[in-house]
Design a protein around this motif. Sequence first.
Motif, mmCIF file in Angstrom:
data_model
loop_
_atom_site.group_PDB
_atom_site.id
_atom_site.type_symbol
_atom_site.label_atom_id
_atom_site.label_comp_id
_atom_site.label_asym_id
_atom_site.label_seq_id
_atom_site.Cartn_x
_atom_site.Cartn_y
_atom_site.Cartn_z
ATOM 1 N N ASN A 137 3.890 -19.883 -26.026
ATOM 2 C CA ASN A 137 5.324 -20.094 -25.813
ATOM 3 C C ASN A 137 5.879 -18.901 -25.050
ATOM 4 O O ASN A 137 6.309 -17.900 -25.639
ATOM 5 N N VAL A 138 5.821 -18.973 -23.727
ATOM 6 C CA VAL A 138 6.275 -17.878 -22.874
ATOM 7 C C VAL A 138 7.281 -18.417 -21.864
ATOM 8 O O VAL A 138 7.367 -19.626 -21.622
ATOM 9 N N GLU A 139 8.031 -17.515 -21.308
ATOM 10 C CA GLU A 139 9.007 -17.895 -20.279
ATOM 11 C C GLU A 139 8.269 -18.285 -18.999
ATOM 12 O O GLU A 139 7.348 -17.597 -18.559
ATOM 13 N N ALA A 140 8.664 -19.407 -18.425
ATOM 14 C CA ALA A 140 7.993 -19.893 -17.220
ATOM 15 C C ALA A 140 8.297 -18.989 -16.039
ATOM 16 O O ALA A 140 9.438 -18.550 -15.844
ATOM 17 N N ARG A 141 7.259 -18.715 -15.263
ATOM 18 C CA ARG A 141 7.423 -17.933 -14.037
ATOM 19 C C ARG A 141 7.540 -18.922 -12.870
ATOM 20 O O ARG A 141 6.590 -19.198 -12.166
ATOM 21 N N THR A 142 8.717 -19.426 -12.670
ATOM 22 C CA THR A 142 8.916 -20.438 -11.632
ATOM 23 C C THR A 142 8.943 -19.849 -10.238
ATOM 24 O O THR A 142 8.753 -20.568 -9.254
ATOM 25 N N ASP A 143 9.171 -18.548 -10.139
ATOM 26 C CA ASP A 143 9.247 -17.895 -8.830
ATOM 27 C C ASP A 143 8.043 -16.979 -8.605
ATOM 28 O O ASP A 143 8.152 -15.945 -7.942
ATOM 29 N N ALA A 144 6.900 -17.366 -9.169
ATOM 30 C CA ALA A 144 5.676 -16.574 -9.024
ATOM 31 C C ALA A 144 4.583 -17.438 -8.416
ATOM 32 O O ALA A 144 4.520 -18.651 -8.645
ATOM 33 N N VAL A 145 3.720 -16.829 -7.643
ATOM 34 C CA VAL A 145 2.608 -17.524 -7.018
ATOM 35 C C VAL A 145 1.357 -16.661 -7.168
ATOM 36 O O VAL A 145 1.444 -15.421 -7.192
ATOM 37 N N ALA A 146 0.197 -17.317 -7.295
ATOM 38 C CA ALA A 146 -1.064 -16.591 -7.467
ATOM 39 C C ALA A 146 -2.116 -17.171 -6.533
ATOM 40 O O ALA A 146 -2.147 -18.381 -6.279
ATOM 41 N N VAL A 147 -3.003 -16.296 -6.036
ATOM 42 C CA VAL A 147 -4.168 -16.695 -5.252
ATOM 43 C C VAL A 147 -5.401 -16.161 -5.975
ATOM 44 O O VAL A 147 -5.541 -14.943 -6.173
ATOM 45 N N VAL A 148 -6.280 -17.075 -6.399
ATOM 46 C CA VAL A 148 -7.480 -16.723 -7.151
ATOM 47 C C VAL A 148 -8.685 -16.943 -6.235
ATOM 48 O O VAL A 148 -8.942 -18.064 -5.800
ATOM 49 N N VAL A 149 -9.426 -15.880 -5.949
ATOM 50 C CA VAL A 149 -10.512 -15.912 -4.971
ATOM 51 C C VAL A 149 -11.831 -15.608 -5.683
ATOM 52 O O VAL A 149 -11.915 -14.645 -6.460
ATOM 53 N N GLY A 150 -12.852 -16.423 -5.405
ATOM 54 C CA GLY A 150 -14.179 -16.181 -5.971
ATOM 55 C C GLY A 150 -15.263 -16.358 -4.929
ATOM 56 O O GLY A 150 -15.407 -17.433 -4.355
ATOM 57 N N ALA A 151 -16.009 -15.288 -4.661
ATOM 58 C CA ALA A 151 -17.129 -15.341 -3.707
ATOM 59 C C ALA A 151 -18.417 -15.364 -4.515
ATOM 60 O O ALA A 151 -18.826 -14.348 -5.073
ATOM 61 N N SER A 152 -19.055 -16.513 -4.565
ATOM 62 C CA SER A 152 -20.228 -16.683 -5.425
ATOM 63 C C SER A 152 -21.517 -16.837 -4.627
ATOM 64 O O SER A 152 -22.475 -16.099 -4.827
ATOM 65 N N SER A 153 -21.564 -17.794 -3.709
ATOM 66 C CA SER A 153 -22.802 -18.143 -3.007
ATOM 67 C C SER A 153 -22.803 -17.535 -1.610
ATOM 68 O O SER A 153 -22.145 -18.041 -0.703
ATOM 69 N N ASN A 188 -1.389 -20.720 -18.859
ATOM 70 C CA ASN A 188 -1.108 -20.863 -20.286
ATOM 71 C C ASN A 188 -0.644 -19.592 -20.975
ATOM 72 O O ASN A 188 -0.079 -19.653 -22.065
ATOM 73 N N VAL A 189 -0.885 -18.416 -20.371
ATOM 74 C CA VAL A 189 -0.480 -17.152 -20.995
ATOM 75 C C VAL A 189 0.667 -16.496 -20.236
ATOM 76 O O VAL A 189 1.638 -16.028 -20.844
ATOM 77 N N LEU A 190 0.583 -16.473 -18.903
ATOM 78 C CA LEU A 190 1.615 -15.800 -18.115
ATOM 79 C C LEU A 190 2.703 -16.750 -17.635
ATOM 80 O O LEU A 190 3.715 -16.283 -17.076
ATOM 81 N N GLY A 191 2.547 -18.031 -17.785
ATOM 82 C CA GLY A 191 3.612 -18.973 -17.470
ATOM 83 C C GLY A 191 3.718 -19.379 -16.016
ATOM 84 O O GLY A 191 4.751 -19.909 -15.589
#
Length: 745
Positions: free
Chosen positions: A486-502, A527-530
């Motif tokens: 139960n956290v405050e929604a971050r409606t004005d936040a954006v994330a880029v998740v990058v994974g270099a595997s192969s 689910n944790v940072l909203g």
Amino acid sequence: MKKSRFLIFIVGFAVTAVTASAGLSVGLSGGAGYADWVGVWGIAWEVAPVVYWNTQSGIFGIGLKVPYGNANLKKPDPTLARFSHLAGIVSARFYPSSFFFLEAGGGYGRVHLKELRDIHWLEHLPPPNIPSPVIEGGLGFRLSPKRSNLTFEIGLKTHMFFDFRYRNVSLELGVAYDLEGKPRDTTLVADKTKEPKPPKDGKARKLPPTLKISLALDEPSGNKALDAEETGFLVIDLANHGPGIAEDITVKVSSLKQTPGLAYEGTKTVKYMGVDGKEEIRIPIKVAADVKSRIDTLFVEVEEPRFHNNVLPTPIAFQVFQFAPPELAMSDQVGIHDEANPKYGTYGNGDSRIQAGETVLITAVVENRGAGAARDVNLSLTSNTPNVIVLDTVYEEIGTLRSGGGWDSLSFLVLIPTIVKSDSIYFNVKLEEERDRFSRQISWALPMNAELPTEVVMVSPYVEDGEVETELPKFLSDVDFINPKNVEARTDAVAVVVGASSYENRDVADVEYARRDMSAVREHLVNVLGFKKENVYSVSDPTLSDFATWFGTETNPQGKLYRRVAAQQIKEVFVYYSGHGVPSITTGDPYLVPVDCDPNYAEQGGYSLKQLYNNLKELQVDQVTVVIDACFSGSSPEGSLLKSASPLIMESIDFKTYTPPGFTALTAASGRQVANWLEGEQHGLFTYYFLKGLGGEADNGDRKLTWGEVKAYVESNVTRAAAAQDREQTPVFVGNETEVLTEWR
């Protein structure tokens, strides 16, 4: 009379050659060249069927050929002589090298005159048919293509008919087929696979051998015992450590008591063993179906007749298990990969759920829950849900699954069209076992729209020392999913998740758990940072072009991230990277390593960490957070990424100098350290404890999680876990430790 003897000779030779067909070959040759007869010269041609038999040494051969030819002699003008000839020739060959031969032979033939004109110097015209002895000689080259019974030849040949005073010299081509029924050796006609004959005299024969044995049990189920209805092998490694040879060695296997239900051969003979010779002897042991569980002991002794330097009876004890049935089943463990990735052929939103409109890679596990080993297991799978398509033919030869938890895994692609509305998708699974009574047909169901583990790293059921794994692969870590807080929604936040595997460069080790790291980070951001799910973007296996597309270039920072920030009036940006990092060999500056990068040319193919931070500054947002699970020492858990450059001589990188003011940055390792993996959880070591802390483990109980709490928790646990692997790893934090990262209501 002569003709009859000649025919008898030819037939006798042919019979002799056929009876020696171990080295027999048949062929056809033909040629053309110069010919002359009593001062008249011109051209002639000839063809000849050939039969050859070669000795075992491959150095000599003997053959029979029947040449037929025509001569057309027109020089000097206006003379003309036309005639044909037919002969039978026995020919001998010598092969001084693998591709070269010399040939000579003799026989008997007949010349038939067809036309003579203006040969005025002949006192008497010859009769129409003239018998004559024949000799031949020649040399040539031969070649046998790999794994072929054919041999091709080219050479120079000459024939001379004595009574007719006719001779020719021609260039000949030939082809032969080896009737041995196996590919010919391209180096010699001889069979090179035959062992040399043992020496019969000499100093080594006058000295005694010293024989030693070592014993082992080889059995198919992997439990280091013999099961009912199983055939294993008693493996005897025999070696001669003495100064002399051994001959006519007898190896005996026996037991001091009866071994009901066990059948084995009691005696083996080894004809010859040289000095320092070795030989592995495998004796099958067949176990009956009605055998009782017990421990059996067999004794192996070796007798050497010349010096009687025998090996005394040596025991080997092993467990025999009475019959127990296997039980094949599909495990509850399952993994999926549903990100859009052309390399794997998958298409989806990457939320780790099977949904309509996606193409997912499913990893399934088949296990043996029974008390007996499952033998020669095969798995086939088809869809049993309308419109759901298994894109490949799924048939897996699994082999033996040991008792009490033996397992194996396989992956396959499944297309779920948008018209599929069911709660689960079903598959028909056929598990075949060597014994039909233990085969099974299973209806296997996977839920739609339910949380499942992400794509799994394939784990072999056997570890390096040959021991069998006792547990199923761990597809689900405790950080892979977390219930929404139960956290405050971050409606004005954006994330880029990058994974270099192969990585495309075969010299660069893959980052095995980068995709799992990406999925778990994405789960915690929502689910944790909203963060809004649609504002979390995934970039899997990025190329240098992908980095430039998302984060911009040195001359133009306005990539995809810049445009999304501007379009949505974003105030907070979060960037996560899991993959390799490397320092520039020339400057020491840190670079992120795209999957198409050669780490030795980081400045040309890598993405500069300094450029990343500079471009993120251009976003003009209130908060930028960068979390990097990579090191920049030039090393990885699999070894160095840099050729001809030790990471230990690289200057240690001070990340604080690269981090702009106001940024929050957390990096997996400092200085020259390596960012390690946590294989038990199948995550990066740093990412695992970062997510554990983010999920609440780092909180002091006031339900307000600060960056200082995360820093302390991550540093403590990563340092301790790395030490347990006999390594050093200390994360680096740059930012405001009092800042509240999230607050739970």
